[in-house]
Structure formats: structure tokens, C-alpha cells
Design a protein around this motif. Structure first.
Motif, PDB file in Angstrom:
ATOM      1  N   LYS A   1       0.848  -1.206   0.000  1.00 35.46           N
ATOM      2  CA  LYS A   1       0.000   0.000   0.000  1.00 35.46           C
ATOM      3  C   LYS A   1       0.884   1.258   0.000  1.00 35.46           C
ATOM      4  O   LYS A   1       0.606   2.225  -0.716  1.00 35.46           O
ATOM      5  CB  LYS A   1      -0.897  -0.026   1.253  1.00 35.46           C
ATOM      6  CG  LYS A   1      -1.864   1.127   1.349  1.00 35.46           C
ATOM      7  CD  LYS A   1      -3.182   0.804   0.697  1.00 35.46           C
ATOM      8  CE  LYS A   1      -4.188   1.921   0.924  1.00 35.46           C
ATOM      9  NZ  LYS A   1      -5.419   1.724   0.179  1.00 35.46           N
ATOM     10  N   GLN A   2       1.954   1.199   0.805  1.00 29.30           N
ATOM     11  CA  GLN A   2       2.868   2.347   0.842  1.00 29.30           C
ATOM     12  C   GLN A   2       3.591   2.512  -0.492  1.00 29.30           C
ATOM     13  O   GLN A   2       3.841   3.630  -0.949  1.00 29.30           O
ATOM     14  CB  GLN A   2       3.889   2.167   1.964  1.00 29.30           C
ATOM     15  CG  GLN A   2       3.275   2.178   3.337  1.00 29.30           C
ATOM     16  CD  GLN A   2       4.047   1.344   4.321  1.00 29.30           C
ATOM     17  OE1 GLN A   2       5.267   1.298   4.286  1.00 29.30           O
ATOM     18  NE2 GLN A   2       3.355   0.667   5.222  1.00 29.30           N
TER      19      GLN A   2
ATOM     20  N   THR B   1       1.288   4.128  -2.843  1.00 28.98           N
ATOM     21  CA  THR B   1       1.198   5.558  -2.549  1.00 28.98           C
ATOM     22  C   THR B   1       2.425   6.289  -3.093  1.00 28.98           C
ATOM     23  O   THR B   1       2.310   7.357  -3.712  1.00 28.98           O
ATOM     24  CB  THR B   1       1.081   5.779  -1.021  1.00 28.98           C
ATOM     25  OG1 THR B   1      -0.027   5.040  -0.543  1.00 28.98           O
ATOM     26  CG2 THR B   1       0.902   7.243  -0.689  1.00 28.98           C
ATOM     27  N   LEU B   2       3.600   5.678  -2.862  1.00 30.05           N
ATOM     28  CA  LEU B   2       4.841   6.294  -3.362  1.00 30.05           C
ATOM     29  C   LEU B   2       4.790   6.455  -4.876  1.00 30.05           C
ATOM     30  O   LEU B   2       5.155   7.499  -5.425  1.00 30.05           O
ATOM     31  CB  LEU B   2       6.062   5.446  -2.966  1.00 30.05           C
ATOM     32  CG  LEU B   2       6.498   5.536  -1.507  1.00 30.05           C
ATOM     33  CD1 LEU B   2       7.530   4.456  -1.182  1.00 30.05           C
ATOM     34  CD2 LEU B   2       7.079   6.913  -1.201  1.00 30.05           C
ATOM     35  N   LYS B   3       4.299   5.407  -5.540  1.00 30.54           N
ATOM     36  CA  LYS B   3       4.202   5.484  -7.010  1.00 30.54           C
ATOM     37  C   LYS B   3       3.221   6.572  -7.416  1.00 30.54           C
ATOM     38  O   LYS B   3       3.455   7.319  -8.375  1.00 30.54           O
ATOM     39  CB  LYS B   3       3.727   4.146  -7.580  1.00 30.54           C
ATOM     40  CG  LYS B   3       4.791   3.086  -7.632  1.00 30.54           C
ATOM     41  CD  LYS B   3       4.193   1.847  -8.272  1.00 30.54           C
ATOM     42  CE  LYS B   3       5.243   0.854  -8.680  1.00 30.54           C
ATOM     43  NZ  LYS B   3       4.671  -0.297  -9.368  1.00 30.54           N
ATOM     44  N   LEU B   4       2.114   6.634  -6.697  1.00 33.39           N
ATOM     45  CA  LEU B   4       1.068   7.595  -7.053  1.00 33.39           C
ATOM     46  C   LEU B   4       1.563   9.030  -6.894  1.00 33.39           C
ATOM     47  O   LEU B   4       1.279   9.894  -7.723  1.00 33.39           O
ATOM     48  CB  LEU B   4      -0.156   7.367  -6.167  1.00 33.39           C
ATOM     49  CG  LEU B   4      -1.403   8.138  -6.565  1.00 33.39           C
ATOM     50  CD1 LEU B   4      -1.904   7.647  -7.918  1.00 33.39           C
ATOM     51  CD2 LEU B   4      -2.501   7.977  -5.539  1.00 33.39           C
ATOM     52  N   ILE B   5       2.326   9.282  -5.840  1.00 30.15           N
ATOM     53  CA  ILE B   5       2.784  10.659  -5.640  1.00 30.15           C
ATOM     54  C   ILE B   5       4.007  10.978  -6.500  1.00 30.15           C
ATOM     55  O   ILE B   5       4.530  12.080  -6.446  1.00 30.15           O
ATOM     56  CB  ILE B   5       3.074  10.975  -4.153  1.00 30.15           C
ATOM     57  CG1 ILE B   5       4.211  10.111  -3.613  1.00 30.15           C
ATOM     58  CG2 ILE B   5       1.820  10.830  -3.313  1.00 30.15           C
ATOM     59  CD1 ILE B   5       4.582  10.438  -2.165  1.00 30.15           C
ATOM     60  N   GLY B   6       4.459  10.002  -7.278  1.00 37.10           N
ATOM     61  CA  GLY B   6       5.486  10.293  -8.273  1.00 37.10           C
ATOM     62  C   GLY B   6       6.861   9.743  -7.979  1.00 37.10           C
ATOM     63  O   GLY B   6       7.816  10.102  -8.675  1.00 37.10           O
TER      64      GLY B   6
ATOM     65  N   PRO C   1      -0.442   1.834  -8.962  1.00 40.55           N
ATOM     66  CA  PRO C   1      -0.586   2.998  -8.074  1.00 40.55           C
ATOM     67  C   PRO C   1      -2.041   3.307  -7.742  1.00 40.55           C
ATOM     68  O   PRO C   1      -2.328   3.905  -6.705  1.00 40.55           O
ATOM     69  CB  PRO C   1       0.066   4.138  -8.852  1.00 40.55           C
ATOM     70  CG  PRO C   1       0.273   3.646 -10.225  1.00 40.55           C
ATOM     71  CD  PRO C   1       0.295   2.164 -10.177  1.00 40.55           C
ATOM     72  N   ALA C   2      -2.960   2.878  -8.610  1.00 38.91           N
ATOM     73  CA  ALA C   2      -4.378   3.157  -8.365  1.00 38.91           C
ATOM     74  C   ALA C   2      -4.876   2.481  -7.098  1.00 38.91           C
ATOM     75  O   ALA C   2      -5.858   2.916  -6.505  1.00 38.91           O
ATOM     76  CB  ALA C   2      -5.214   2.695  -9.554  1.00 38.91           C
TER      77      ALA C   2
ATOM     78  N   ALA D   1      -3.679   2.676  -4.313  1.00 38.20           N
ATOM     79  CA  ALA D   1      -3.570   3.613  -3.190  1.00 38.20           C
ATOM     80  C   ALA D   1      -4.856   4.418  -3.037  1.00 38.20           C
ATOM     81  O   ALA D   1      -5.205   4.849  -1.942  1.00 38.20           O
ATOM     82  CB  ALA D   1      -2.389   4.544  -3.400  1.00 38.20           C
ATOM     83  N   LEU D   2      -5.547   4.623  -4.157  1.00 40.82           N
ATOM     84  CA  LEU D   2      -6.781   5.407  -4.119  1.00 40.82           C
ATOM     85  C   LEU D   2      -7.964   4.577  -3.640  1.00 40.82           C
ATOM     86  O   LEU D   2      -8.908   5.100  -3.082  1.00 40.82           O
ATOM     87  CB  LEU D   2      -7.103   5.943  -5.520  1.00 40.82           C
ATOM     88  CG  LEU D   2      -6.334   7.190  -5.949  1.00 40.82           C
ATOM     89  CD1 LEU D   2      -6.624   7.475  -7.407  1.00 40.82           C
ATOM     90  CD2 LEU D   2      -6.720   8.379  -5.099  1.00 40.82           C
TER      91      LEU D   2
END
Lengths: 377, 239
Positions: free
Chosen positions: A288-289, A292-297, A371-372, A374-375
């Protein structure tokens, strides 16, 4: 910002416990490697102790360690007179079990001629044997101390010197006594049996029998050529030191060596699987982390770096704990544990490689994370 | 007298469709959705479960490949006929988009400051600058007194404000929020929405939030509803 370090610091207790667990496992692997090496070293110790080039033994045998060998004691003079031989000595070997301090004690008794090759290589404490009878030099692993009095056969011997690491291939500590004492111990019959033999008229036979004659040669002499001469003219077998060591490692302790080798290999495989599982689980817990890391770039290299660094830290700390443990307790093992720097280094490299491969599994799982996730939704 | 130029939308989505599966198993999650959102607007996406709101959020966030359509983010054409024009979408997200999650999704092993500073460091800021800007943001969101706290020690409202600070760290002009107030009570939900509005005004940002939270509907400028992949605008809520 070093994410691997921050994550470790956040759950330090858990990480260190994992490292200790891995360390214990790697300690067992190191111990097995040490026992394996110790077995080989022990097997060679007694054969290397006299520092000779040639072993003359009974014809058609590979004695005195791999097979029984008995030859007349006067062979030593014949061998000593041969060209290229600088010194020769008669030796006997036998295993005895005695009672000492209320415990059973197995000893490997070596009889040698005081001024000739075959004696203890180094005296760690006390002195060499100085009298013709009833003195002994014992290995420290026997648990004997200077001045101890030990009964061997019908005589009591006094410990006058101590050696270190002189054991036979079975791990029994060596004790050195003079050749006549050893011959009496090995070949003298018990009084009733001796009386029977005497009544039969066969009791007067010579007991000047030895197990082997060892010889040192000139520096430029060929041991093979001298061995060939002994075989051709003396009707005996002669084994070079190199061949003797080969017999000991490839024949005498070969099964035990292979057994331990196979077990060590299995332990290594088990360790590799466990390391891989730990690292994979550590990664899976962070999916999950990672999402999130991937999602925030965060780029892949940041995520890969975190997993690989943690894997290497785990391997390094675990290995250090295991190595420290075994180095500190190896002397308490009943048999010798030999940890040579190259063995330790090779295991370290194997652990490093295993950690890299294992982190590859974690990295693969991490790179697949969408990354999705994380949403949610 | 010269007329003032028309403002450019920060988010311009043109006939974007997304389907999953093929044949009988085909599901149309988005059907030719078009939307344009301007600087300073706070927009809500409503709809029942499975209506396509998260899919639309994922497409605007460049997380999900759409099947067709075009899209511009902050004046840059990022999607042309269903194909991304950039290969590094992660960098695009880092530069242009901030994300706020339902469960805040803070990194549990970093304290509040580092959770915010991480995004800045990923964008190339040095550690000192990143921490300094992170602390400024935490102060701005009135959670500066908790800057050294680990996420597990933060209350729901504090954690969500730290998450908003993280979303704002790189000064993105597009902020996507997935149920940002779902885990909060009505008082804290109101505070978070006020903060988002403040951000939208101060930074001329567009905020798109997926929500089911009726008690905050009055805080949105525009409300869109999605049903079976089709988008309808429910009209302006506030002036």
C-alpha cells in the motif's frame, strides 16, 4: 531521504529480531562449514604431525590410518640406510578407552622413538618426554593437566607435556608415549593369556612390531622414487605424504565429509529460501505504501533502492550476528570447528547474492503494484 | 475597450471513454466524458458505487489508460486520441497533480514533516529546503505543532491535514481527492473542505473530489454526477 533506513528505524525491534533469527540460521550454516573443515583438518593433523615425506607400511595395505598395518621394528634401520633418507622413526597407533575422573575417556595413543621423527609437533605446556618409560604428552582436548597420572594397560603414566589440536580423524585426543611403552600396551598379552601362550611354547615371539616407519627425505629427493625403491626391494608398501593425505581425506573421512557437505548445502538452500521469504514478506507488507509512493510520483529506483537496501542490511546484520556467535562459541564444540577467512568470506558473498536475488522477488512484486490501489475503489 | 481573455481550464477532458473487457464481458466505465474545470474551482464527483467516479479520477490522475479521448492538464496536452503524449507519467503526476486519499495514506515510517518533505525531495529539492517548505505547509494547514509526530500518533483530522500538505507540497494546480472527508466527523470535514477551498483560491488550483458526503455538498462550486459512465453537471451550488 533514505526510506530503507527510516522504515528500519520505525520498526527497529522487529527488524533486529528478524536479523537475530537469520543470524542464528547463518550461524548454524557457518558452524556446519566449520565442522566440515574441522573434520578434514582433524583427519590430516595426525598424519602431518611427524612432518615426514614417506610412510612405510605393511605390504599391500594403505596403513596405518585407512587400514591396519604391522611391520617388524627393525625395518626402521633398513629404511634409514636408504639413499635420500635423512631420518626415520617407528610409530605405533592405537585407540584406548580409560576411566578418568569418573568419566570414560577415549585416547589415541601414539608411540614414537624419542630422538626420531614421529613425536608431538609442538609442546604448548610442560616439556617433551625425557624418560624412556611411563611419561606421556597429551592433547589439551583430553582434559588432562600437567602432573595427572593416567593408567594405560598395566602401567601408570604421568602427563609431562600438553599439545594443542592433536586429535585423530574421529576426534579422539592424541597422547604420545615412548615406542617401547606403546608396544607393550599394544602387543603384550594379559597375564593369563600370556601364560597360556607360554605353555603352548609360542610366548617367546618378538613384540618388536610397529604400525609404520616414517621417513624424512633430502629436500631434492623424489618421494615417489624412494617409495618405489621400498616397494621393489623391501617388499613393503610405501606411501608418500601427499598420497597419505589423499587417502585420509578421500577415503577415511570421505563419507562423513560428504554427509556434512550435503547437509551444509541443504542448510544453505533452506537459508536462501528463508531469506527470500523474509524479504518478500517485508515487501508485501508495504504494498500500500509502495502504491502511494508510485502515485505521488516516486520513481522506480527509489522503491527498488528501499527494498534492496533493506535486504542487504538484513543479510549483512544477520551474517554479522551469526559469524560473531560462532566465532565466540566455536571452542565449546566437542569437535574442532575450523573457520577460515576464505570460508567466511565465501558464505558472506553467498548471503549477499541470496539477498540480491531475494530482493529481486520483492522488487518484482513492488514494480507490479498498481498505483491506483492507493486510491481504492 | 478590450475584453478580458477567457481563462484556460486547468483540467480539460474531451470525450474520454474507458471500457474494461471485450465482447459480452465488456463494461463501459466511462462513456465519452467531457469536463472542464477552471482555476479556483472546487468540484464534486458524485455517483453510486460502480458509476465510474474513481475511474474518471484515475484517468485525470494519469494512473489509468483510457480507451479513447483527449485531455489537457494545466495547459499541457497529455492525452491525444486515447494515447498518452508523455512516457513518464509519474513525473507528470509529481509536477502537476496532488492526491488526497480517503485514509490519508501517509507513509507510516516517516513523521509528519518528512511525509511532506518526501514529495519535495522526489521533485529534486535538497533536504533542508524540503523540510523548511514542509514545515511552512504544516503551519499553513494549522498542524505545525504536530510536525514531529508519526502518522499513527495523529488524529484523523490532523492526518488528513498532513495529507493535504503533502498534496500541496510541489504547488500542483490540480488536486484530486478521493473521499477526503469520509473518515472525519462533520466538524472536521468542514474544516478540511474550508482548507481545500482556501488552497483553491490562494494557489488558483482546481480541486476535484469524489465524495458521498452530503454534509459538505454546499462547499463545492460545481457538482457532477456520474451514472453508468455518463457525466451530468448538477449545476453551480455556490456563486
Amino acid at each position: 531521504m533514505n526510506l530503507a533506513y527510516r522504515d528500519i528505524r520505525h520498526s527497529l525491534g522487529r527488524f533486529l529480531l528478524t536479523c537475530v533469527g537469520l543470524g542464528l540460521l547463518l550461524g548454524v550454516v557457518l558452524a556446519m562449514i566449520g565442522i566440515y573443515r574441522g573434520l578434514v583438518v582433524d583427519a590430516l593433523t595426525i598424519a602431518r604431525a611427524p612432518a615426514v615425506d614417506l610412510w612405510v607400511v605393511e605390504a599391500n595395505t594403505r596403513g596405518p590410518f585407512a587400514e591396519a598395518s604391522r611391520i617388524p621394528g627393525d625395518i626402521r634401520e633398513a629404511v634409514a640406510r636408504m639413499a635420500d633418507v635423512t631420518a626415520a622413526g617407528s610409530i605405533t597407533y592405537q585407540t584406548v578407552e580409560i576411566e578418568h575422573g569418573g568419566d570414560k575417556l577415549r585416547l589415541y595413543v601414539i608411540g614414537y622413538e624419542l630422538t626420531r621423527p614421529g613425536g608431538p609437533p609442538q609442546i604448548a605446556e610442560g616439556r617433551e618426554i625425557a624418560r624412556s618409560h611411563y611419561e606421556m604428552v597429551a592433547d589439551k582436548s583430553a582434559g588432562l593437566t600437567l602432573g595427572d597420572r593416567i593408567r594405560l594397560g598395566r602401567h601408570v603414566f604421568t602427563v609431562v607435556g600438553l599439545t594443542r589440536h592433536q586429535v585423530n580423524s574421529g576426534g579422539d585426543p592424541a597422547v604420545y608415549i615412548t615406542l617401547p611403552d606403546a608396544q607393550k600396551l599394544q602387543f603384550d598379552l594379559a597375564p593369563p593369556a600370556a601364560r597360556v601362550e607360554l605353555a603352548r611354547g609360542t610366548g617367546g615371539s618378538s613384540r618388536d612390531t610397529v604400525n609404520a616407519v616414517v621417513a624424512r627425505l633430502h629436500a631434492n629427493a623424489s618421494p615417489e622414487a624412494v617409495a618405489d625403491t621400498v616397494h621393489r626391494w623391501k617388499h613393503l608398501s610405501a606411501i608418500t605424504q601427499e598420497a597419505q593425505e589423499f587417502i585420509l581425506t578421500r577415503s577415511l573421512v570421505d563419507r562423513a565429509r560428504r554427509q556434512i557437505g550435503l547437509f551444509t548445502s541443504l542448510l544453505l538452500v533452506v537459508s536462501a529460501v528463508i531469506i527470500a521469504l523474509i524479504i518478500y514478506t517485508m515487501t508485501m507488507e508495504k504494498l500500500k505504501q509502495i502504491a502511494t509512493l508510485k502515485l505521488i510520483g516516486a520513481p522506480d529506483r527509489t522503491i527498488i533502492g528501499m527494498i534492496v537496501q533493506q535486504a542487504l542490511a538484513l543479510g549483512f546484520i544477520g551474517f554479522a550476528i551469526g559469524a560473531a556467535l560462532i566465532v565466540n562459541i566455536k571452542d565449546y564444540f566437542p569437535r574442532r570447528v575450523v573457520l577460515e577467512p576464505d570460508n567466511v568470506m565465501i558464505l558472506g558473498l553467498i548471503v549477499f547474492a541470496v539477498c540480491l536475488v531475494a530482493s529481486g522477488l520483492g522488487v518484482r512484486a513492488a514494480l507490479k503494484v498498481d498505483p491506483a490501489t492507493a486510491l481504492g475503489g | 475597450m478590450v475584453a478580458a481573455p477567457e481563462p484556460r481550464p486547468l483540467v480539460w477532458v474531451d470525450r474520454v471513454s474507458k471500457h474494461f473487457g471485450e465482447g459480452e464481458a465488456r463494461v463501459d466505465a466511462l462513456r465519452e466524458v467531457s469536463i472542464d474545470i477552471y482555476p479556483g474551482q472546487v468540484v464534486a464527483l458524485l455517483g453510486p458505487s460502480g458509476s465510474g467516479k474513481t475511474t474518471l479520477l484515475n484517468v485525470i490522475g494519469c494512473i489509468l489508460d483510457p480507451s479513447s479521448g483527449s485531455m489537457e492538464l494545466d495547459g499541457e496536452k497529455v492525452l491525444e486520441s486515447g494515447h498518452w503524449t508523455r512516457s513518464n507519467l509519474r513525473q507528470l503526476r509529481l509536477d502537476k497533480i496532488g492526491f488526497i486519499f480517503q485514509a490519508h495514506n501517509l507513509i507510516p515510517f516517516l513523521d509528519a514533516t518528512d511525509n511532506v518533505a518526501l514529495v519535495l525531495q522526489l521533485a529534486g529539492a535538497d533536504a533542508t529546503t524540503a523540510r523548511s517548505r514542509a514545515m511552512e505547509l504544516l503551519d499553513y494547514l494549522e498542524v505545525g505543532h504536530r510536525r514531529s509526530a508519526m502518522p499513527a500518533k495523529l488524529s484523523g483530522g490532523e492526518a488528513q491535514r498532513v495529507a493535504i500538505a503533502r498534496a500541496l507540497a510541489n504547488r500542483p494546480r490540480i488536486i484530486l481527492a478521493d473521499e477526503p472527508t469520509a473518515a472525519l466527523d462533520s466538524k472536521r470535514a468542514g474544516i478540511v473542505m474550508d482548507l481545500l477551498r482556501k488552497v483553491a483560491v490562494d494557489q488558483e488550483a482546481a480541486i476535484i473530489a469524489v465524495t458521498h458526503d452530503e454534509k459538505i455538498f454546499d462547499r463545492f462550486d460545481r457538482i457532477f454526477s456520474l451514472r453508468d459512465g455518463r457525466l451530468d453537471e448538477g449545476g453551480a451550488v455556490t456563486s
